[in-house]
Design an enzyme around this catalytic site. Structure first.
Site, PDB file in Angstrom:
ATOM      1  N   ASP A  16       0.781  -1.235   0.000  1.00  0.00           N
ATOM      2  CA  ASP A  16       0.000   0.000   0.000  1.00  0.00           C
ATOM      3  C   ASP A  16       0.817   1.292   0.000  1.00  0.00           C
ATOM      4  O   ASP A  16       0.465   2.248  -0.681  1.00  0.00           O
ATOM      5  CB  ASP A  16      -0.968  -0.007   1.196  1.00  0.00           C
ATOM      6  CG  ASP A  16      -2.052   1.052   1.049  1.00  0.00           C
ATOM      7  OD1 ASP A  16      -2.344   1.436  -0.083  1.00  0.00           O
ATOM      8  OD2 ASP A  16      -2.594   1.488   2.074  1.00  0.00           O
ATOM      9  N   ASP A  25     -16.907   2.399   6.441  1.00  0.00           N
ATOM     10  CA  ASP A  25     -17.053   1.023   5.977  1.00  0.00           C
ATOM     11  C   ASP A  25     -18.348   0.767   5.212  1.00  0.00           C
ATOM     12  O   ASP A  25     -18.629  -0.368   4.831  1.00  0.00           O
ATOM     13  CB  ASP A  25     -17.010   0.053   7.173  1.00  0.00           C
ATOM     14  CG  ASP A  25     -15.632  -0.046   7.802  1.00  0.00           C
ATOM     15  OD1 ASP A  25     -14.648  -0.040   7.044  1.00  0.00           O
ATOM     16  OD2 ASP A  25     -15.546  -0.120   9.038  1.00  0.00           O
TER      17      ASP A  25
END
Length: 375
Positions: free
Chosen positions: A137, A245
């Site tokens: 990442d 989320d």
């Protein structure tokens, strides 16, 4: 390498990947895929990366693995399941609590995944005598497109990777290697006509299916954005103080996913439903202690308290007003500005006006003064 040798090496990679803690493994070619560069260029040209200027600075290397490392021949994509025990959307109905994105409720996944990648890469290098590099990442690697090409899953309409086995809950990491490995077939798109992830987004961050405008995304606003939260998005943030989320949790493919069994990825009890009242009390040392080893620590205390103050305002709990008033005199103008907005939501108009009359004159920061004027 003969076919039999290739099969044995593939079996070795899969066995060792699972032994160190990965739940999914697939292989992509390091050859150029024009679609990666086109998708990234469109995203950048539209300005949808916001203030994440590093994405533009590293665009060429990001689109093509060999621009990052010319010797790479294959890319091993790994996935680690971090499926939550409970539906994280339930916490949005508790406005006195803070919602922290599932991935950030324990150790920084960069550290966890990178440690496992290094273990696996070391075993692969010893077996093949080939060079390896690991990425998680933080390097200019397009993990999601590479994972899609490797067949770990497909990129859903929310742009995140979706797996038939793990839904939207996979951490991704990659091992670049000079070994020439047989690439897997890409996974086809299984989203069909579903729009659940698009329709649930609180800030309409998807201008079209498979496109994200990060500038409107709560994850970007609470983590990457360094200034005041734009007024248009504050009420829509609800109690989300670090990440969001919603588009992940609503994905129908999650029903096939299993809960993460890896103890290191289990949420800490104190970060599952922390009270806004407690978080508002954090000074810098207390913030660093609470979030030691957590990805939350990277945004710093001031940006974090900014987010908590927005949630406090949205809670409509006037019991938080006293602490918000204290924070209206915080050394950080970012915190002071967010405190003003929270007080505007929590106090009666007359009370807010009296407080503004007392504090506005001594405020030197122009952005905070604008908050007092409700601009």
């Amino acid at each position: 390498m003969s076919g039999a040798e290739a099969d044995r090496l593939r079996a070795f990679i899969e066995k060792e990947a699972r032994a160190v803690g990965f739940d999914a493994v697939a292989i992509a070619s390091a050859e150029e895929a024009p679609s990666r560069a086109v998708e990234l260029r469109h995203f950048l040209d539209e300005g949808r990366h916001g203030t994440m200027l590093w994405m533009e600075d590293t665009a060429d290397r990001r689109a093509h693995p060999r621009d990052l490392w010319p010797e790479v021949r294959s890319v091993i994509m790994l996935g680690m399941n971090y499926g939550p025990d409970e539906n994280p959307l339930a916490l949005l109905d508790k406005p006195d609590k803070a919602s922290i994105s599932v991935y950030a409720r324990n150790r920084d996944y960069h550290d966890v995944v990178k440690g496992k990648l290094k273990q696996l890469a070391g075993k692969l290098a010893a077996r093949t005598r080939e060079d390896v590099k690991v990425f998680v990442d933080t390097a200019p690697v397009m993990e999601k497109p590479l994972a899609r090409e490797a067949g770990l899953g497909w990129q859903g309409k929310h742009t995140n990777l979706v797996s038939r086995d793990f839904g939207s809950w996979l951490f991704l990491g990659s091992i670049f290697t000079t070994a020439r490995l047989a690439a897997d077939e890409p996974e086809r798109d299984h989203c069909g006509s579903c729009r659940a992830c698009l329709d649930i987004c609180p800030t309409d961050a998807f201008p079209a299916p498979y496109q994200l405008d990060a500038r409107r995304c709560i994850s970007y606003l609470t983590i990457e954005h360094k200034g005041p939260i734009p007024r248009a998005f504050r009420a829509r943030m609800g109690n989300r103080i670090y990440g969001c989320d919603d588009c992940l949790a609503v994905c129908p493919w999650n029903k096939f996913a299993v809960t993460a069994a890896e103890a290191k990825l289990k949420a800490r009890d104190d970060l599952n439903e922390p009270a806004l009242a407690d978080l508002l009390l954090l000074d810098d040392p207390a913030f660093r202690t609470l979030f030691s080893g957590s990805p939350v620590k990277r945004i710093g205390r001031d940006r974090f308290i900014r987010n908590v103050l927005i949630a406090a305002g949205n809670s409509r709990d006037d019991g938080l007003a006293a602490r918000c008033e204290e924070l209206a005199s915080d050394p950080s103008p970012l915190v002071r500005g967010a405190a003003v907005w929270a007080l505007e939501q929590l106090l009666a108009p007359q009370e807010f006006a009296r407080l503004a009359e007392r504090l506005y004159a001594s405020e030197e920061d122009l952005a905070v003064r604008a908050e007092w004027r409700k601009q």
